[in-house]
Structures are given as C-alpha cells and as structure tokens.
Design a protein around this motif. Sequence first.
Motif, PDB file in Angstrom:
ATOM      1  N   TYR A  38       1.289  -1.153   0.266  1.00 56.93           N
ATOM      2  CA  TYR A  38       0.491  -0.182  -0.070  1.00 56.93           C
ATOM      3  C   TYR A  38       0.556   1.559  -0.096  1.00 56.93           C
ATOM      4  CZ  TYR A  38       0.649   0.015   4.843  1.00 56.93           C
ATOM      5  OH  TYR A  38       2.099  -0.351   6.478  1.00 56.93           O
ATOM      6  N   MET A  41       0.398   3.856  -3.074  1.00 51.39           N
ATOM      7  CA  MET A  41      -1.008   4.137  -2.865  1.00 51.39           C
ATOM      8  C   MET A  41      -1.212   5.503  -1.638  1.00 51.39           C
ATOM      9  SD  MET A  41      -5.008   2.496  -2.812  1.00 51.39           S
ATOM     10  CE  MET A  41      -4.585   1.031  -3.381  1.00 51.39           C
ATOM     11  N   MET A  42      -0.702   4.765  -0.879  1.00 50.52           N
ATOM     12  CA  MET A  42      -0.205   5.762   0.794  1.00 50.52           C
ATOM     13  C   MET A  42       0.126   7.380   0.444  1.00 50.52           C
ATOM     14  SD  MET A  42       0.854   4.886   4.387  1.00 50.52           S
ATOM     15  CE  MET A  42       2.825   5.438   4.834  1.00 50.52           C
ATOM     16  N   ASN A  44       0.664   8.444  -2.075  1.00 48.51           N
ATOM     17  CA  ASN A  44      -0.235   9.646  -3.200  1.00 48.51           C
ATOM     18  C   ASN A  44      -1.263  10.214  -2.801  1.00 48.51           C
ATOM     19  OD1 ASN A  44       1.131   9.065  -5.840  1.00 48.51           O
ATOM     20  ND2 ASN A  44      -0.144   7.848  -6.300  1.00 48.51           N
ATOM     21  N   GLU A  45      -1.955   9.247  -1.814  1.00 45.79           N
ATOM     22  CA  GLU A  45      -2.774   9.987  -0.530  1.00 45.79           C
ATOM     23  C   GLU A  45      -2.401  10.951   0.459  1.00 45.79           C
ATOM     24  OE1 GLU A  45      -5.833   7.286   1.078  1.00 45.79           O
ATOM     25  OE2 GLU A  45      -5.430   5.870  -1.114  1.00 45.79           O
ATOM     26  N   GLU A  48      -1.613  14.125  -1.954  1.00 39.76           N
ATOM     27  CA  GLU A  48      -3.555  15.246  -2.330  1.00 39.76           C
ATOM     28  C   GLU A  48      -3.748  15.525  -1.171  1.00 39.76           C
ATOM     29  OE1 GLU A  48      -4.887  15.180  -4.981  1.00 39.76           O
ATOM     30  OE2 GLU A  48      -3.353  13.724  -5.926  1.00 39.76           O
ATOM     31  N   VAL A  49      -3.788  15.346   0.204  1.00 39.67           N
ATOM     32  CA  VAL A  49      -4.132  15.803   1.468  1.00 39.67           C
ATOM     33  C   VAL A  49      -3.176  17.240   1.574  1.00 39.67           C
ATOM     34  CG1 VAL A  49      -3.632  15.696   3.880  1.00 39.67           C
ATOM     35  CG2 VAL A  49      -4.649  13.825   3.106  1.00 39.67           C
TER      36      VAL A  49
END
Lengths: 98, 271
Positions: A38, A41-42, A44-45, A48-49
Amino acid sequence: MGILDFLKRKPEATATVARERLRIIVAQERSTRGAPDYLPMMRNELLEVIKKYVHVDLDAININFERDSGHEILELSVTLPEGKQAAKGENKDEARTG
Amino acid sequence: MTAEIIVVTSGKGGVGKTTTSASLATGLAMAGKKTAVIDFDVGLRNLDLIMGCERRVVYDFVNVVHGEATLKQSLIKDKRYDNLYVLAASQTRDKDALTMEGVEKVLDGLSAEGFEYVVCDSPAGIEKGAHLAMYFADHAVVVVNPEVSSVRDSDRILGLLASKTRRAEKGETPVTQHLLLTRYNPARVAIGEMLSVKDVEEILGIEVVGVIPESENVLTASNNGIPVIVDANSQAGQAYGDTVARILGEERPLRFIDVPRKGFLQRVFGG
C-alpha cells in the motif's frame, strides 16, 4: 582507434548517464524493498492531503521503510517549497511512526 | 549427501541464463562433479537445444513432478560427459504444472541418486517458475548485462534471493550470491559507451564472479548445441571456465576485460 574514428567520435559518454540514473533508481527501490504494497498508494493520498495546504509535487515526499529485528520503521519526509508558502519556520518536516 | 543447488537467474530475459546454465553445469561435470541441470521454463523449453539433446527428450521435469515417469527415466545423459545429466522442461504443459512439493521431491531424489550439484535454469521474470527455481537454492548466479534495465532487474532479483527463498524464510545462512556479467564489450567500455565492471559492481554493491565477453562463439556454440565452455579456444569459453573454478572456490584473475593492445600501424590507421 584510427584517425578516421577519432574525427567521427562523439564526445558524449553515455555510460556515465546510465550509471547515475541507475544509482538513483536502485537506491530508491532498495529503500522501499519488502515494504507493504500500500506504500505507493498511501504516498499519493498523503500528497493529495498536503496539496490542499501547500503546493508540492510527488518528488517532495520521500518514504523510507526499514525492518529491524522485531519492529518496522516507516519514515516519511516531506520537503516543503521555499518562499511564501513555507514561510512558517522550517521547510522540512519529518514524521515517524513505529 | 545433499546436492548443492545453484539457481541461474536474472529477472530480465535474453541476458544469457540458459547459455550460463549449460556452461556452468558442463564446467562442474568437467571438474569431476556429478551434475544435473534442470530447465524450469515450462512451456518454453530451450536448455535441451543449448545442451544439444533436444531429440532425446522422452520424459520431462513435469512428468517427474506428477509421478508420470521416474527420475531415472527422465534424466538425459550428456553425450560428452558421463557425470552430466539434463532434465528438460515440459513443452506442452502450462507453467502452473510445477508445485513447490513436486520440485522439492525432484531435488531430494537427485541428492539420493548421488548428484553433487544441481543447476536450476530459471525462467525470466519474477513469477512462479522463477520463484520455484530459486526457492531451494544454496547458491545463486545472477546473470546481468552491462545495460540499464538488466542491472535494475538484477537488483530486484538480489532482493528476492535475500527474502523469498527457503534459506531466508528459515533464517539459515543466506543464499550465496554470485554476480555474472555477460555480453561485456571492453572496446565500448573504453570509449564510455557501456557500463564497466566497476560501475556494475558499485551500483549493485556486489563483486562479480566472472565477466563473459560478448563473443560470436556463443552463437556458434548454440547453433551446434555444444555449451560454449567446451570451446576452450574461445574467450567466452575460457571466461566460463574461470567462473566455474571461482564458484568451486579457486581464485583466478579476471580476463578479457580490457581492450587488446594494438600495434602502432593499427593505432594510426584503425582496424
């Protein structure tokens, strides 16, 4: 090498370019080797934040995963851009979770 | 006695795994070791061609794994060396035909038959076939070309050898890693067009066990179905000979990694 070869010779040493590119990518891939799936993906998230507040790009987030005997360390560092947005104190924050 | 298991692997395809497996197994047999070489590339059998025994394949690795033939029936005796045997991959089955238990059974069977070395020729990639080929290994020969994608893939394979093998899972002494640089062209290295031995060693953080020069003899050997190590006149054959000796613990200096010196006239006029 003969005279003709010498005149035709291009000065660029592409092996140097290959070596430098490999040094960087191999080091990067080793730092996340054996890490959970993960992670990208983590990353990338998280980006975003962070982007909601500060303008940074993907390269600004560095994730390092280490496995010691018995415990795992997930090290996350975000390099904030210089200038107005990062005016409050330091321009490098580090978060560590064990 | 337990056989030493050597996997020949690379991640990337086309770098010389099968050429290396054939020459390594033949070299071990030449050194007097009873050796078997197994093709793990189910569906894309090729080791038999490089070893020159393609017309003598009756039963294969998958037949033994599934109990359809005995190990003795399936091992193909080499024409040149009495103590060398080939176990071909299946050409008709799919790659799921191999199982962990089946592979272990075959390797144990080879030990029981008195084999001293088993060379496992891995398929390209990092999927099941490649995983099974490396899982039981004591030694690994990681074949790498002086080229960016091959170097990157071999680093990935070195990581898998350190984590996804029986030795790693049981916390035993890690798999001994040997890096073999193939298709090396000293002339292109000299003019900065190709990564050098030192570059590859530094990037991967591991010393090479051998350097095989790019050589037309490799193609000639495969055309003839004779492992290139048998060609004692070729540089590639001699470099493989040195590599096998080093794997067996002998110390030998690297050869054929520098451009041969040219005479004065050649230097002025080229050629």
